[in-house]
Write an enzyme that holds these catalytic residues in place. Structure first.
Site, PDB file in Angstrom:
ATOM      1  N   GLY B  15      -4.843   4.074  -5.324  1.00  0.00           N
ATOM      2  CA  GLY B  15      -5.832   4.410  -4.306  1.00  0.00           C
ATOM      3  C   GLY B  15      -6.942   5.312  -4.825  1.00  0.00           C
ATOM      4  N   ARG B  88       2.263  -8.376 -11.248  1.00  0.00           N
ATOM      5  CA  ARG B  88       2.466  -9.199 -10.041  1.00  0.00           C
ATOM      6  C   ARG B  88       1.094  -9.658  -9.570  1.00  0.00           C
ATOM      7  NH1 ARG B  88       5.780  -4.856  -8.496  1.00  0.00           N
ATOM      8  NH2 ARG B  88       4.169  -4.192  -7.037  1.00  0.00           N
ATOM      9  N   ASP B 125       2.212   6.470 -10.173  1.00  0.00           N
ATOM     10  CA  ASP B 125       3.496   5.927 -10.539  1.00  0.00           C
ATOM     11  C   ASP B 125       3.416   4.450 -10.984  1.00  0.00           C
ATOM     12  OD1 ASP B 125       6.149   6.032 -10.705  1.00  0.00           O
ATOM     13  OD2 ASP B 125       6.562   6.021  -8.537  1.00  0.00           O
ATOM     14  N   THR B 147      -2.498  11.343  -8.336  1.00  0.00           N
ATOM     15  CA  THR B 147      -1.846  11.206  -7.041  1.00  0.00           C
ATOM     16  C   THR B 147      -2.295  12.344  -6.164  1.00  0.00           C
ATOM     17  OG1 THR B 147       0.190  11.663  -5.846  1.00  0.00           O
ATOM     18  CG2 THR B 147       0.196  12.209  -8.171  1.00  0.00           C
ATOM     19  N   ASP B 149      -1.115  13.092  -3.423  1.00  0.00           N
ATOM     20  CA  ASP B 149       0.079  13.713  -2.842  1.00  0.00           C
ATOM     21  C   ASP B 149       0.692  14.767  -3.756  1.00  0.00           C
ATOM     22  OD1 ASP B 149      -0.291  12.010  -0.768  1.00  0.00           O
ATOM     23  OD2 ASP B 149       1.451  10.749  -1.181  1.00  0.00           O
ATOM     24  N   ASP B 151       2.728  14.384  -6.151  1.00  0.00           N
ATOM     25  CA  ASP B 151       4.167  14.183  -6.270  1.00  0.00           C
ATOM     26  C   ASP B 151       4.594  13.492  -7.565  1.00  0.00           C
ATOM     27  OD1 ASP B 151       3.170  11.699  -5.748  1.00  0.00           O
ATOM     28  OD2 ASP B 151       4.484  11.273  -4.044  1.00  0.00           O
ATOM     29  N   ARG B 193       3.957  10.801   1.659  1.00  0.00           N
ATOM     30  CA  ARG B 193       5.048   9.931   2.092  1.00  0.00           C
ATOM     31  C   ARG B 193       6.390  10.454   1.608  1.00  0.00           C
ATOM     32  NH1 ARG B 193       1.989   5.469   2.175  1.00  0.00           N
ATOM     33  NH2 ARG B 193       2.307   5.281  -0.043  1.00  0.00           N
TER      34      ARG B 193
END
Lengths: 371, 371, 371, 371
Positions: B15, B88, B125, B147, B149, B151, B193
């Site tokens: 993001g 993917r 991550d 990140t 966050d 984290d 999250r």
């Protein structure tokens, strides 16, 4: 844990710094939860030593209501922070003149008379020396480090620095387009008499082309050459960030660091000197801007409020576990303490072999001297 | 030091985060000084894997001019950060359907075909897992942690977190007077999250009365009781900061953390749930505000720009000394590295015995569970 | 409405002002919707008159992509705004010296050669004179007013003023606590050579205790008396906001207004003079801060972006309806126009009998002279 | 001018708005200079009608010290603004139930008993109706308009609007890069139940691609088509700003405007509806953000502080010259007044033929309906 403390006082000393109110709030809220009664000494130690000079109560009762909603406010609810060094207190003499006297015994006695079991002293180098002196007279004292310049030893950061650096960065951001549209060299003088933390961080954050620190005596010729190199590449403006205490090699301004606080600002500091010097050497229009006074005020940043809250809570925690005579400190993961006696006279300078200075060099920022 | 590298590429994944452009700028400026040629892969890895989806050049040549003046801008000059997981990758099938395929071999081949000697991958991550996969295929890869966050394990801070926390704090500051004037409970849902760093720091900075973290399953009854206690003291508003991934005890919302990114925001997250719950339990007017989307953008704070610059310069430094397959990290005093393989799947959660949580408790902030 | 125009050019002149990019964006987006082709002349008129001085293309093709996302950026994508007055253009002579020549005929010819059907000129007083000159040579020209000082006649506001006033206010806000904690008088010098709009609005917004305008020659004794009165009431700090062009009665600084732009800033302006004067008269510590350079840059405020967008769209609208030779203006409810010939040499000063000055007096702010 | 007034009271009603404290400060400072004594009624009119509900003194003595340094603070020092409509005051009945009663006679009597010669009422539509009612009972009342939505008639602007628009713009600025990096449509719901001033100005300032106002019932198909058009041009994100009271054509949400204040926010307002609608119509990821609560708080902008100061001083000036029963208003160049009786029930909507709406259309912003 039970603690014999039931009544404490808070004093703030030294210059203004964003986060003082957040410290006071944290001390009061956490002390109140332990059942302690909190008081604030106004105007440094004037509230006790010269109560007549304070407008209204010289000592304020501080409960949860008194600190409600103050965490985001600049300044301090305890009034002036810059007066009242009890070790050199200005006392009017019989002949009308004023002489400095050591009133630390009187101060310790006044604290006892007020029933203060402990004292939280928020301040810089000088305030920690006072705190240590009071500790020597038997008071339970804990110090909270405060220096916008971020140059206190034993702690990796203090509150106020992040806010000051953020605002300096915002100011330099604004100067870029203006300097560019006028093809000018802007010299931005920031706080930092002995250590260049603000200059280094704000300069790096705001994309300065040269950063001059007290830690690196600079060669104005190298700075001028860096500007000329940019010019040759068609980039016709440049931003030079200079710490208040930076000095050219050869020492023509060695007197700056020794001057009284604020003297450089008043007499025309290193920024004005550099403006003239670079104008002469590059032939470009140069302008200097002095940010000093703008960097002490304002609402503290989130980062500074968190540090301030942690320091305030830690000061109470330290007292509650029976420790005293120490200053709380911030380490990587936790809060620590250091004896007050070890704090005085130690300046934390920017490490020249550290990663941030290395980054500045690798980005091509001129530091005023060959690596 | 000589290095066999002469051409590198930068990719940004995951993001949006304030500071991405500052990382790109630092990589380009420091690599350019080593004589390397820099390229940026647009839209995650799409620029290589699906160049037709990019508007214009899929790979950008990045020199000093290309990164001029971008350090203070939000977003990334490399376009979308959220597409193009090569492991993917969505590929259109002969029958017109779209299936995910592992294109990591193709990606490695494309990097070689472009002559990229090394790759700097900026991301979280997931991006580090991709980076590690490419490393396994023989590419020299260095990761830069990203990140909001905060984290990611192995690094004490990443860029973006300070900006997000600062803006969340500014938003909560604004809500205080409004909540007060209406006698309301404001529930503020912030990002986080798996870890509650933003909630904890913004809540502490902005004077929240309750802070709910993913790390502490909370009892809504305790939160309601804390609000009722304030009410009884005549303080008729309350601010509750709740991390997106916080869960009530008993697990009624255990599905939140497992949901797809952003799902909680979309379906009505924990903030809306808590608004209803607290309204029912306290009888007070409650309102929830979801700050999620507002916290990813914006000009990076000075602090984040400095971290970003240090990470970018460090990534180049690491490659220059012949190291690869690592992510750069921030420790207390210096930059370090950690093998990419050790990064994946590790979340750095708020330590419940850490000093900041302790400070929150000592200030009387409700954390939703008894200590 | 059909219009014979199919190709226009935009030029920006004078100093930097927040909102220039928003004007350019609005001109380009609205002209593009009419099917016109837009070009930007770089570096004032240098892009046409001295293309060799520009780095890269001297004239930029501006389409929707070129102006994407620039509305909130400070500066101007057209580069320097301060060069290239075609009426006094510096031209190198055969003997190597440089002399100013009137190149307005050449400029008009170059515009025609480039196929520009019309010109949008964004600038102040001086730029409008140039625009009027080009109009006299048969070009369709429309002017857009630009002056941070807000002193252009015929328009109630121009873009840039609100941003400058907002930042000046933010700076003064920060100085309050610092001045208070040090018991100081802070003298804040802001832009405003001929009109005191910024000083008046920022001073009023930020709670200044004295505001000195070019429109009111001031008596330093009255200012000192106002400070002494505060002191006697126990308020030991004071904030004095002074416009760059304010003058003490008796005229000792009458030369300031006549000086070259920025000269006051460079030589020590009215702020430094007042600092010394007030220190001598009040015996208090005084400090001056010069905000000048900081007020021209930065992201434009929402208010300025709206004005800029309205001006840009209006300039195109005016041309589309076949009007030219006018400057667009802002009135209470709508956009208007005024002939370029009427703009030059008219300064809109603060009306001394207006409501805002009256408000300042009624709030007890010292204006340096008896009402 | 002599005036028979010696004692006045200030009351603030309606929701929170940035600038309330600046109005109070201006009223107190200018009234004090006339020798009047000022009082503040706390919690709307609760301070007089239900003094037991206030924590501490129900009526505050306001002198220069009491309003020192409050001009830049959000909220109001008079506490809650949203309670205490004397015409429908909640009174506990003998049977324990609560019924609304008209206590305006009692209120007028209480004002007289307190010796208030005049009342300054700061508020919106509803507060002006109360003010007019009190005027009808013989009190000297002057109103000060307050509405963040900027929809009060007779005045071209009120304080609070600029701050709210500025913060909404800052929020939308942040959403651009995030929406872009995720290829999303962001729907931003802002305040504005009956008039779309905030949506129009913030949307225009922040470069929104569609702006939906209460004044223009919109066709969601047109909005979706505008987004699809951008998509086809390779611009894969879009920002839609929608006022709380905007309605789709055909009326499926006609109930919104009629709902109780805040109801739309609580139940899922137009933003959430539009998010779903646009997702279905465009096939793109859409997200909505509701800014409502964030727009009422915060430190007032310089512009709002100036308006607030002018209104406060004007209210006192009006009373001093013996006028009453009017609301002060802002016109282009000056302050005016309008009889209170003419204010009630009049909404100032965005004029669809005005220049700002025209500008939005000319910039290609979708307004949800054909021009």
């Amino acid at each position: 844990m039970t603690s014999p403390i039931s009544r404490i006082a808070i004093a703030t000393g030294g210059g203004d710094a964003p986060g003082l109110n957040a410290v006071i709030r944290a001390v009061v809220l956490s002390a109140t939860r332990l059942g302690w009664e909190c008081h604030g000494i106004r105007d440094g130690f004037n509230g006790l030593l010269a109560p007549g000079q304070c407008d209204g109560d010289p000592v304020l009762r501080l409960d949860a209501s008194a600190v409600h909603g103050i965490g985001h406010l600049g300044g301090t609810i305890l009034g002036s922070t810059s007066r009242g060094n009890p070790m050199r207190f200005p006392v009017e003499q019989p002949d009308g003149s004023v002489a400095e006297q050591d009133l630390s015994d009187e101060l310790a006695a006044l604290c006892r008379a007020r029933g203060f079991d402990a004292l939280v002293v928020v301040g810089g180098d000088g305030s920690m020396a006072i705190a240590d002196c009071l500790r020597g007279k038997g008071l339970a004292v804990v110090g909270v480090p405060k220096t916008i310049d971020n140059d206190l030893d034993h702690t990796i950061q203090t509150f106020g620095f992040d806010t000051a650096t953020g605002f300096a960065t915002a100011c330099i951001d604004r100067l870029h387009t203006t300097a560019d549209s006028q093809h000018r060299v802007m010299v931005v003088e920031v706080m930092g008499r002995y250590a260049g933390w603000i200059a280094l961080h704000a300069g790096l954050a705001a994309g300065a082309h040269a950063i001059l620190l007290p830690e690196i005596p600079f060669d104005p010729g190298l700075v001028a050459a860096a500007i000329a190199r940019r010019d040759a590449q068609g980039r016709r403006h440049a931003i030079v960030v200079v710490a208040e205490g930076a000095q050219p090699q050869g020492g023509r301004r060695m007197l700056v660091a020794a001057a009284a606080p604020g003297r450089a600002e008043r007499l025309g500091g290193i920024g004005a000197w550099l403006e003239a010097e670079l104008a002469a050497r590059t032939g470009k229009e140069c302008r200097s801007v002095v940010l000093g006074h703008l960097l002490r005020g304002g609402s503290p940043s989130a980062c500074d409020r968190v540090i301030a809250a942690r320091f305030g809570a830690a000061a109470v925690r330290v007292l509650a576990r029976g420790e005293a005579g120490v200053m709380v400190t911030l380490a990587e993961h936790d809060i620590g303490t250091v004896p007050l006696a070890e704090v005085a006279g130690r300046t934390r300078r920017v490490p020249l072999d550290g990663d941030t200075v290395r980054t500045a060099r690798e980005l091509g920022i001129c530091l005023g001297a060959e690596a």
